[in-house]
Design a protein around this motif. Structure first.
Motif, PDB file in Angstrom:
ATOM      1  N   ASN A 106     -29.616 -27.387  54.233  1.00 49.84           N
ATOM      2  CA  ASN A 106     -28.300 -26.998  54.755  1.00 49.84           C
ATOM      3  C   ASN A 106     -28.154 -27.401  56.219  1.00 49.84           C
ATOM      4  O   ASN A 106     -27.093 -27.873  56.637  1.00 49.84           O
ATOM      5  CB  ASN A 106     -28.081 -25.494  54.605  1.00 49.84           C
ATOM      6  N   GLU A 107     -29.202 -27.222  57.022  1.00 46.55           N
ATOM      7  CA  GLU A 107     -29.153 -27.625  58.429  1.00 46.55           C
ATOM      8  C   GLU A 107     -28.987 -29.132  58.548  1.00 46.55           C
ATOM      9  O   GLU A 107     -28.224 -29.619  59.394  1.00 46.55           O
ATOM     10  CB  GLU A 107     -30.422 -27.178  59.151  1.00 46.55           C
ATOM     11  N   LYS A 111     -25.845 -31.109  60.313  1.00 46.66           N
ATOM     12  CA  LYS A 111     -26.005 -32.108  61.370  1.00 46.66           C
ATOM     13  C   LYS A 111     -25.334 -33.418  60.983  1.00 46.66           C
ATOM     14  O   LYS A 111     -24.667 -34.051  61.805  1.00 46.66           O
ATOM     15  CB  LYS A 111     -27.490 -32.351  61.647  1.00 46.66           C
ATOM     16  N   GLN A 112     -25.516 -33.818  59.721  1.00 49.67           N
ATOM     17  CA  GLN A 112     -24.901 -35.061  59.269  1.00 49.67           C
ATOM     18  C   GLN A 112     -23.385 -34.952  59.272  1.00 49.67           C
ATOM     19  O   GLN A 112     -22.679 -35.893  59.654  1.00 49.67           O
ATOM     20  CB  GLN A 112     -25.399 -35.432  57.874  1.00 49.67           C
ATOM     21  N   SER A 113     -22.861 -33.813  58.852  1.00 49.43           N
ATOM     22  CA  SER A 113     -21.407 -33.649  58.857  1.00 49.43           C
ATOM     23  C   SER A 113     -20.879 -33.620  60.290  1.00 49.43           C
ATOM     24  O   SER A 113     -19.807 -34.149  60.580  1.00 49.43           O
ATOM     25  CB  SER A 113     -21.000 -32.387  58.106  1.00 49.43           C
ATOM     26  N   ALA A 114     -21.637 -33.018  61.212  1.00 49.67           N
ATOM     27  CA  ALA A 114     -21.224 -33.018  62.611  1.00 49.67           C
ATOM     28  C   ALA A 114     -21.246 -34.437  63.165  1.00 49.67           C
ATOM     29  O   ALA A 114     -20.342 -34.837  63.909  1.00 49.67           O
ATOM     30  CB  ALA A 114     -22.137 -32.109  63.430  1.00 49.67           C
ATOM     31  N   ASN A 115     -22.277 -35.202  62.811  1.00 50.75           N
ATOM     32  CA  ASN A 115     -22.365 -36.591  63.265  1.00 50.75           C
ATOM     33  C   ASN A 115     -21.212 -37.414  62.709  1.00 50.75           C
ATOM     34  O   ASN A 115     -20.625 -38.233  63.415  1.00 50.75           O
ATOM     35  CB  ASN A 115     -23.694 -37.214  62.866  1.00 50.75           C
ATOM     36  N   THR A 116     -20.891 -37.232  61.431  1.00 50.48           N
ATOM     37  CA  THR A 116     -19.790 -37.998  60.841  1.00 50.48           C
ATOM     38  C   THR A 116     -18.466 -37.581  61.460  1.00 50.48           C
ATOM     39  O   THR A 116     -17.577 -38.425  61.632  1.00 50.48           O
ATOM     40  CB  THR A 116     -19.728 -37.805  59.309  1.00 50.48           C
ATOM     41  N   ASN A 117     -18.311 -36.299  61.814  1.00 50.52           N
ATOM     42  CA  ASN A 117     -17.084 -35.870  62.488  1.00 50.52           C
ATOM     43  C   ASN A 117     -16.940 -36.541  63.844  1.00 50.52           C
ATOM     44  O   ASN A 117     -15.847 -36.969  64.233  1.00 50.52           O
ATOM     45  CB  ASN A 117     -17.055 -34.350  62.656  1.00 50.52           C
ATOM     46  N   VAL A 118     -18.032 -36.657  64.585  1.00 52.53           N
ATOM     47  CA  VAL A 118     -17.998 -37.315  65.897  1.00 52.53           C
ATOM     48  C   VAL A 118     -17.682 -38.796  65.726  1.00 52.53           C
ATOM     49  O   VAL A 118     -16.860 -39.366  66.456  1.00 52.53           O
ATOM     50  CB  VAL A 118     -19.333 -37.106  66.646  1.00 52.53           C
TER      51      VAL A 118
END
Length: 131
Positions: A106-107, A111-118
């Motif tokens: 889940n972590e 992180k991957q979703s946060a990176n893709t959002n950026v």
């Protein structure tokens, strides 16, 4: 807090239930303590003397338990309890291990979703600047 209050209330109910009843205590009739004992001859010639017969008969000895068998049973019980304990520890440990794996996954996804959002935000900013 609710459980504690319900426990205290139940204890109070039990004690109040037990103390509310009036009980008439009945005592046994007093017996006379001074009784006349029968006269026994002091010459030692009593017909119904219990101590004349041996209390323990040597013919009826208790059978000795098999010490090897008892040790084997003890070892077997200890072995089975040890195996059961290991199974319980492995079972509980597997729950902890799977929970940690799931938490790490889940972590990683966060992180991957946060990176893709950026990355998406940077792409959108760059597209608007190009236009």
């Amino acid at each position: 807090m609710k459980k504690l209050l319900s426990l205290l209330l139940s204890i109070f109910c039990i004690f109040s239930f037990n103390t509310c009843f009036k009980i008439n205590y009945v005592a046994a009739a007093p017996e006379p303590t001074q009784q006349e004992l029968p006269e026994l001859p002091m010459d030692g010639q009593v017909d119904d003397d219990v101590l004349r017969e041996p209390i323990f008969n040597p013919e009826k000895k208790k059978k000795e338990p098999n010490k090897i068998g008892l040790k084997m049973k003890s070892i077997l019980v200890q072995l089975l309890c040890g195996i059961a304990l290991v199974v319980v520890i492995v079972f509980c440990g597997s729950f902890v291990w799977f929970a940690n794996l799931q938490r790490r996954g889940n972590e990683r996804r966060k992180k991957q979703s946060a990176n893709t959002n950026v990355i998406d935000a940077v792409d959108n900013f760059a597209r608007r600047r190009i236009k």
